[in-house]
Design an enzyme around this catalytic site. Structure first.
Site, PDB file in Angstrom:
ATOM      1  N   HIS A 166       3.230  31.109  -2.196  1.00  0.00           N
ATOM      2  CA  HIS A 166       3.376  29.647  -2.336  1.00  0.00           C
ATOM      3  C   HIS A 166       4.361  29.045  -1.328  1.00  0.00           C
ATOM      4  O   HIS A 166       4.166  27.932  -0.834  1.00  0.00           O
ATOM      5  CB  HIS A 166       3.832  29.317  -3.762  1.00  0.00           C
TER       6      HIS A 166
ATOM      7  N   TYR B 266       2.373  25.546 -11.567  1.00  0.00           N
ATOM      8  CA  TYR B 266       1.848  24.250 -12.038  1.00  0.00           C
ATOM      9  C   TYR B 266       1.682  24.208 -13.559  1.00  0.00           C
ATOM     10  O   TYR B 266       1.430  23.150 -14.125  1.00  0.00           O
ATOM     11  CB  TYR B 266       0.492  23.920 -11.395  1.00  0.00           C
TER      12      TYR B 266
HETATM   13  P1  NAP Z   1      -2.075  13.843  -2.800  1.00  0.00           P
HETATM   14  O1  NAP Z   1      -3.318  14.503  -3.207  1.00  0.00           O
HETATM   15  O2  NAP Z   1      -1.888  13.465  -1.358  1.00  0.00           O
HETATM   16  O3  NAP Z   1      -1.832  12.513  -3.612  1.00  0.00           O
HETATM   17  C1  NAP Z   1      -1.961  12.415  -4.992  1.00  0.00           C
HETATM   18  C2  NAP Z   1      -1.741  10.960  -5.364  1.00  0.00           C
HETATM   19  O4  NAP Z   1      -2.745  10.168  -4.733  1.00  0.00           O
HETATM   20  C3  NAP Z   1      -1.830  10.698  -6.848  1.00  0.00           C
HETATM   21  O5  NAP Z   1      -0.768   9.833  -7.186  1.00  0.00           O
HETATM   22  C4  NAP Z   1      -3.169   9.980  -7.016  1.00  0.00           C
HETATM   23  O6  NAP Z   1      -3.093   9.030  -8.031  1.00  0.00           O
HETATM   24  C5  NAP Z   1      -3.348   9.314  -5.677  1.00  0.00           C
HETATM   25  N1  NAP Z   1      -4.762   9.184  -5.327  1.00  0.00           N
HETATM   26  C6  NAP Z   1      -5.697  10.154  -5.345  1.00  0.00           C
HETATM   27  N2  NAP Z   1      -6.894   9.679  -4.934  1.00  0.00           N
HETATM   28  C7  NAP Z   1      -6.702   8.366  -4.678  1.00  0.00           C
HETATM   29  C8  NAP Z   1      -7.552   7.323  -4.245  1.00  0.00           C
HETATM   30  N3  NAP Z   1      -8.833   7.567  -3.981  1.00  0.00           N
HETATM   31  N4  NAP Z   1      -7.037   6.076  -4.080  1.00  0.00           N
HETATM   32  C9  NAP Z   1      -5.723   5.843  -4.344  1.00  0.00           C
HETATM   33  N5  NAP Z   1      -4.849   6.781  -4.755  1.00  0.00           N
HETATM   34  C10 NAP Z   1      -5.344   8.047  -4.922  1.00  0.00           C
HETATM   35  O7  NAP Z   1      -0.762  14.692  -3.215  1.00  0.00           O
HETATM   36  P2  NAP Z   1      -0.407  16.129  -3.832  1.00  0.00           P
HETATM   37  O8  NAP Z   1      -0.758  16.234  -5.247  1.00  0.00           O
HETATM   38  O9  NAP Z   1       0.996  16.365  -3.415  1.00  0.00           O
HETATM   39  O10 NAP Z   1      -1.300  17.172  -2.984  1.00  0.00           O
HETATM   40  C11 NAP Z   1      -2.571  17.592  -3.395  1.00  0.00           C
HETATM   41  C12 NAP Z   1      -2.557  19.014  -3.934  1.00  0.00           C
HETATM   42  O11 NAP Z   1      -2.040  19.929  -2.966  1.00  0.00           O
HETATM   43  C13 NAP Z   1      -1.635  19.233  -5.137  1.00  0.00           C
HETATM   44  O12 NAP Z   1      -2.148  18.662  -6.310  1.00  0.00           O
HETATM   45  C14 NAP Z   1      -1.540  20.731  -5.132  1.00  0.00           C
HETATM   46  O13 NAP Z   1      -2.716  21.306  -5.675  1.00  0.00           O
HETATM   47  C15 NAP Z   1      -1.412  21.019  -3.639  1.00  0.00           C
HETATM   48  N6  NAP Z   1       0.002  21.103  -3.176  1.00  0.00           N
HETATM   49  C16 NAP Z   1       0.433  22.302  -2.673  1.00  0.00           C
HETATM   50  C17 NAP Z   1       1.743  22.443  -2.244  1.00  0.00           C
HETATM   51  C18 NAP Z   1       2.211  23.759  -1.695  1.00  0.00           C
HETATM   52  O14 NAP Z   1       3.424  23.949  -1.564  1.00  0.00           O
HETATM   53  N7  NAP Z   1       1.310  24.652  -1.356  1.00  0.00           N
HETATM   54  C19 NAP Z   1       2.638  21.350  -2.300  1.00  0.00           C
HETATM   55  C20 NAP Z   1       2.160  20.136  -2.776  1.00  0.00           C
HETATM   56  C21 NAP Z   1       0.845  20.026  -3.198  1.00  0.00           C
HETATM   57  P3  NAP Z   1      -4.233   8.919  -9.194  1.00  0.00           P
HETATM   58  O15 NAP Z   1      -3.980  10.098 -10.092  1.00  0.00           O
HETATM   59  O16 NAP Z   1      -3.944   7.606  -9.809  1.00  0.00           O
HETATM   60  O17 NAP Z   1      -5.550   8.998  -8.509  1.00  0.00           O
END
Ligand code: NAP
Length: 274
Positions: free
Chosen positions: A105, A47
């Site tokens: 990961h 990241y």
């Molecule tokens: P997520 O948390 O499902 O979605 C993030 C999106 O949701 C952003 O665009 C954010 O926009 C929006 N959002 C957040 N809160 C909101 C709310 N209350 N109302 C409306 N929109 C909202 O997606 P993600 O980042 O893919 O997953 C979360 C975390 O999981 C990652 O950041 C990472 O740490 C981890 N991850 C791990 C892997 C893996 O392979 N292990 C893969 C993917 C992700 P705003 O910024 O405008 O709020």
């Protein structure tokens, strides 16, 4: 703060995801999250923000031991000597002496799992990681990993939200006492646009996003929503003052569909998903 325990690891049910948060935005959001009461932060060497996460932790004034910090080793570093070096590199960037949870990961079929897990267990035994686990592991990989690991694997971090059926892998995790940590728990913003989640949310005076997160935590699943917006930080952790009914939970389960998977990174070929 709501915490679950998996094989001795106390994991706060809500954490902050930090993928794509970089530089000053990352530092500001992580610091604000800690001030708001978040006690679980999820980062990864890939990241490119471990420095900022570590800096925010120090600036926040929250005690190091009160925060549950996860980082992840990228599969190109799964050869045993590289894995140890990568873990030390993450700790150096975070400026910490140990990480709470260190994850593989993404599966890497090019390197024998026994070797990678041996190195991961060694990192734990040497005190660099308090707990270890995996991410994006399928049922078959979980079964193999459980046979091979000499230290407890406390979790599998997987994509999970209402639009993807993860019942098989979740059942395998439960059978082995592993916590399920849901990444993309808001379906990358998709939850907020869903009419069923919005209707259920209106009945509880909550947003569709909060319903998606509540649906997960009510099943004992840890969520790590990401946001760059301070107002969303508060919204995403205000999910412990209401309950979804059995009928609502079942209706949300029915939103899963075949194309629901959002993250399918083909590192040496995609895993054969369950
Ligand atoms: P997520 O948390 O499902 O979605 C993030 C999106 O949701 C952003 O665009 C954010 O926009 C929006 N959002 C957040 N809160 C909101 C709310 N209350 N109302 C409306 N929109 C909202 O997606 P993600 O980042 O893919 O997953 C979360 C975390 O999981 C990652 O950041 C990472 O740490 C981890 N991850 C791990 C892997 C893996 O392979 N292990 C893969 C993917 C992700 P705003 O910024 O405008 O709020």
């Amino acid at each position: 703060m709501h915490v679950i325990e998996a094989k001795g690891a106390p994991i706060p049910l809500v954490g902050l995801g930090t993928w794509e948060l970089r530089g000053r935005v990352c530092a500001r959001v992580v610091e604000q999250a800690l001030r708001l009461g978040y006690r679980h932060i999820d980062t990864a060497e890939i990241y490119d923000n471990e420095r900022e996460v570590g800096e925010a932790l120090r600036v926040s004034g929250v005690k190091r031991d009160d925060v549950f910090l996860t980082t992840k080793i990228w599969p190109s570093h799964f050869a045993p000597h590289e894995l140890e070096r990568a873990a030390k590199g993450s700790l150096a960037r975070l400026r910490l002496s140990e990480i709470d949870l260190l994850l593989l990961h993404w599966p890497n079929p090019q390197i024998p799992l026994a070797e990678t897990l041996g190195a991961l267990c060694k990192v734990k035994q040497s005190g660099l990681a308090r707990h270890i686990g995996v991410s994006n592991f399928t049922v078959a990989l979980i079964e193999q990993a459980e046979q091979l690991a000499s230290e407890p694997l406390v979790c599998n971090q997987i994509e999970m939200h209402p639009f993807l059926d993860q019942s098989k892998v979740t059942a395998a995790c439960r059978a082995h006492g592993m916590a399920v940590i849901a990444y993309s728990p808001n379906a990358r913003g998709g939850a907020q646009k869903d009419a069923v989640l919005a209707r259920i949310g209106a009945a509880h005076r909550k947003s569709a996003t909060q319903i998606s997160l509540r649906w997960l935590v009510q099943q004992g699943i840890v969520v790590i929503p990401r946001t760059s917006r301070i107002e969303h930080l508060s919204e995403n952790c205000a999910i412990f003052d209401f309950d979804l009914s059995g009928a609502e939970i079942a209706e949300i389960h029915s939103l899963a569909h075949r194309d629901g998977r959002l993250v399918d990174f083909a590192y040496s070929g995609s895993p054969k998903w369950d």
